[in-house]
Structures are given as structure tokens and as C-alpha cells.
Write a protein that holds these residues in place. Structure first.
Motif, PDB file in Angstrom:
ATOM      1  N   ARG A 131       0.826  -1.213   0.000  1.00 55.70           N
ATOM      2  CA  ARG A 131       0.000   0.000   0.000  1.00 55.70           C
ATOM      3  C   ARG A 131       0.860   1.263   0.000  1.00 55.70           C
ATOM      4  NH1 ARG A 131      -3.140  -1.166   3.848  1.00 55.70           N
ATOM      5  NH2 ARG A 131      -4.881  -1.877   2.565  1.00 55.70           N
ATOM      6  N   THR A 132       1.958   1.248   0.744  1.00 55.08           N
ATOM      7  CA  THR A 132       2.830   2.427   0.778  1.00 55.08           C
ATOM      8  C   THR A 132       3.407   2.722  -0.598  1.00 55.08           C
ATOM      9  OG1 THR A 132       3.406   1.954   3.081  1.00 55.08           O
ATOM     10  CG2 THR A 132       4.827   3.492   1.883  1.00 55.08           C
ATOM     11  N   GLU A 143       2.147   1.587  -3.473  1.00 50.22           N
ATOM     12  CA  GLU A 143       0.998   1.855  -4.331  1.00 50.22           C
ATOM     13  C   GLU A 143       0.595   3.326  -4.274  1.00 50.22           C
ATOM     14  OE1 GLU A 143      -2.729   1.000  -6.524  1.00 50.22           O
ATOM     15  OE2 GLU A 143      -1.000  -0.295  -6.184  1.00 50.22           O
ATOM     16  N   ASN A 144       0.635   3.900  -3.089  1.00 49.29           N
ATOM     17  CA  ASN A 144       0.171   5.272  -2.900  1.00 49.29           C
ATOM     18  C   ASN A 144       1.229   6.323  -3.247  1.00 49.29           C
ATOM     19  OD1 ASN A 144      -2.306   4.341  -2.032  1.00 49.29           O
ATOM     20  ND2 ASN A 144      -1.791   4.449   0.148  1.00 49.29           N
ATOM     21  N   HIS A 145       2.436   5.876  -3.552  1.00 48.65           N
ATOM     22  CA  HIS A 145       3.508   6.829  -3.842  1.00 48.65           C
ATOM     23  C   HIS A 145       3.426   7.271  -5.295  1.00 48.65           C
ATOM     24  CE1 HIS A 145       7.409   8.726  -4.088  1.00 48.65           C
ATOM     25  NE2 HIS A 145       7.543   8.603  -2.785  1.00 48.65           N
ATOM     26  N   CYS A 146       3.400   8.577  -5.503  1.00 45.27           N
ATOM     27  CA  CYS A 146       3.174   9.117  -6.840  1.00 45.27           C
ATOM     28  C   CYS A 146       4.304   8.824  -7.815  1.00 45.27           C
ATOM     29  CB  CYS A 146       2.920  10.620  -6.767  1.00 45.27           C
ATOM     30  SG  CYS A 146       4.322  11.577  -6.120  1.00 45.27           S
ATOM     31  N   PHE A 174      -5.295  -3.185  -5.719  1.00 46.39           N
ATOM     32  CA  PHE A 174      -4.049  -2.494  -6.061  1.00 46.39           C
ATOM     33  C   PHE A 174      -3.945  -2.346  -7.579  1.00 46.39           C
ATOM     34  CE2 PHE A 174      -2.577  -4.545  -1.975  1.00 46.39           C
ATOM     35  CZ  PHE A 174      -2.554  -3.371  -1.242  1.00 46.39           C
ATOM     36  N   LYS A 203      -1.118  -0.876  -9.126  1.00 46.68           N
ATOM     37  CA  LYS A 203       0.261  -0.862  -9.606  1.00 46.68           C
ATOM     38  C   LYS A 203       0.957  -2.217  -9.533  1.00 46.68           C
ATOM     39  CE  LYS A 203       0.976   4.044  -8.526  1.00 46.68           C
ATOM     40  NZ  LYS A 203       1.791   5.019  -7.764  1.00 46.68           N
ATOM     41  N   GLU A 251       6.906   7.116   2.861  1.00 43.97           N
ATOM     42  CA  GLU A 251       6.946   7.690   1.516  1.00 43.97           C
ATOM     43  C   GLU A 251       8.185   8.572   1.345  1.00 43.97           C
ATOM     44  OE1 GLU A 251       3.526   9.416  -0.177  1.00 43.97           O
ATOM     45  OE2 GLU A 251       2.170   7.795   0.410  1.00 43.97           O
TER      46      GLU A 251
END
Length: 226
Positions: free
Chosen positions: A39-40, A42-45, A71, A73, A113
């Protein structure tokens, strides 16, 4: 071409924890630690894709677990090897070609992040980068009989964490070279050093722990409380 790809290593057995199952499936507050990791990233741009490396016996188990989450990515699950370095090499060979690859221990569920961002930035600048934290304890050199024979200057010592970040073509070449020459690797910065490339070590986080022993679970719970 994808710019930044994360490889999350998920083939650990958790033998030192005596769990009887892969520690990646250990739940912290009702969520497997591998999911917290994914998740970390996945959420990183700046992350364009994620691959999981799993043992042959657990590929289907990982697939079933990931089916429970949405998910976007996660691009695939790659079969690992006998040793950690074998799993990394399989991962590097199995991902899409990219600019920067981040190799992360699945047993480190508290990566931030910021650590990911810094790793990408410094890998682009220097070719190789890894987070690290200063060693807190006094480190002694011990002889074969168990006696202290010296004190190591802890000011020059750093405990290296993950993700370790590299230019993709360089780290792939390094792992292939190490494999061909039977070089024992302790981590991926050790691999890149075989090419004469030194990793830039930037500030990590003491919360970015690797869950290895039963005591680490209590520490992890405390991190979550805070």
C-alpha cells in the motif's frame, strides 16, 4: 518505459520467529505486513509498478491474497530462488525495464513515503542509494575465544535498511556478475559494489524495522500505537 519499479521480496519463511508460516502473512492489526508494504508503494506518486517475489510454493497464496485488494500498480508475482540473491536476480529479470528499481524487504512494513522519495532522488543522482541509521550501541570486536579485543568506532557505522535503490541496468548487471562468479552477497549494495559503484547512504528511520524475531512484533505494535 516505466521510470520507477519496486520489487518487494516476500519469500521469507519466518523460521527465527517459529511462526510455522511465512512472516509476510503475519497480521498487524488484522492486516498482513506484506499488504502494508504494498500500500505504501501503491500510494507513492513516483512508483510506476510493483512486483512481488514469492517462493514457488506460495505464488498462488499471494495471488489469492492480492485478489482481496484493489491495487492498481501490482504488475505481477515472480517466483523466487533458493537464496535472497537468487530471488532478487529473478525479480530483476522478471520486471519491466525501468530507470530506477527499488528493492525492498517485505518484512519492513513501516517504510515511509519520504524514504522512497529520497531513494529515487539519490539513485538518479548517484546510481545507487540506500537508507541507513546510525548504530546506537557500542560495537565490540570479539576474538575466537569470546573475549573483547577492541571497540569499533560507531561514528563510522550505519545500519542499512531498504528499499535499496539503483539504476536498473547497473544492479541487474551486478547481480548477474555475482551469480556467475559465486560471490556471496549480504544485500544489494554489496552487489553493486562488485562493479565499483558505491551507494549513497541517506537518513533512514528507526521505525523502518525488519520484523525478524518475536520481540519485533511487540516493537511493531508499539510503532502502530504511536
Amino acid at each position: 518505459m516505466n521510470n520507477n519499479i519496486a520489487i518487494i521480496l516476500g519469500a521469507g519463511k519466518g523460521s527465527r520467529m517459529k511462526l510455522g508460516y511465512n512472516k509476510q502473512f503475519l497480521e498487524l492489526r488484522n492486516e498482513p505486513i506484506i499488504i502494508r508494504n504494498i500500500r505504501t508503494f501503491e500510494n507513492h506518486c513516483e512508483i510506476d509498478g510493483i512486483y512481488i517475489v514469492a517462493s514457488k510454493e506460495e505464488v498462488d497464496k499471494f495471488k489469492n491474497l492480492l485478489n482481496e485488494y484493489n491495487f492498481k500498480k501490482v504488475k505481477g508475482i515472480i517466483e523466487g530462488g533458493k537464496e535472497r540473491s537468487d530471488s532478487v536476480l529473478n525479480g530483476l529479470r522478471g520486471i519491466d525495464e525501468c530507470d530506477i528499481v527499488l528493492i525492498h524487504d517485505g518484512a519492513r512494513p513501516f517504510v515511509s513515503e519520504e524514504i522512497i522519495s529520497e531513494g529515487i532522488k539519490y539513485a538518479k543522482k548517484y546510481g545507487a542509494a540506500a537508507p541507513g541509521v546510525k548504530v546506537k550501541d557500542t560495537i565490540k570486536q570479539i576474538n575466537k575465544d569470546g573475549f573483547s579485543i577492541g571497540t569499533v568506532d560507531r561514528e563510522v557505522l550505519t545500519s542499512i535498511q531498504t528499499p535499496q535503490c539503483f539504476k536498473y541496468k547497473d544492479i541487474l548487471k551486478a547481480h548477474e556478475f555475482a551469480k556467475e562468479n559465486n560471490i556471496i552477497l549480504t544485500d544489494d549494495t554489496s552487489a553493486i559494489e562488485t562493479l565499483g559503484i558505491h551507494s549513497y547512504v541517506y537518513s533512514g528511520d528507526y521505525n523502518n524495522i525488519k520484523i525478524t524475531t518475536a520481540e519485533d512484533i511487540a516493537i511493531a505494535e508499539k510503532i502502530l500505537e504511536n
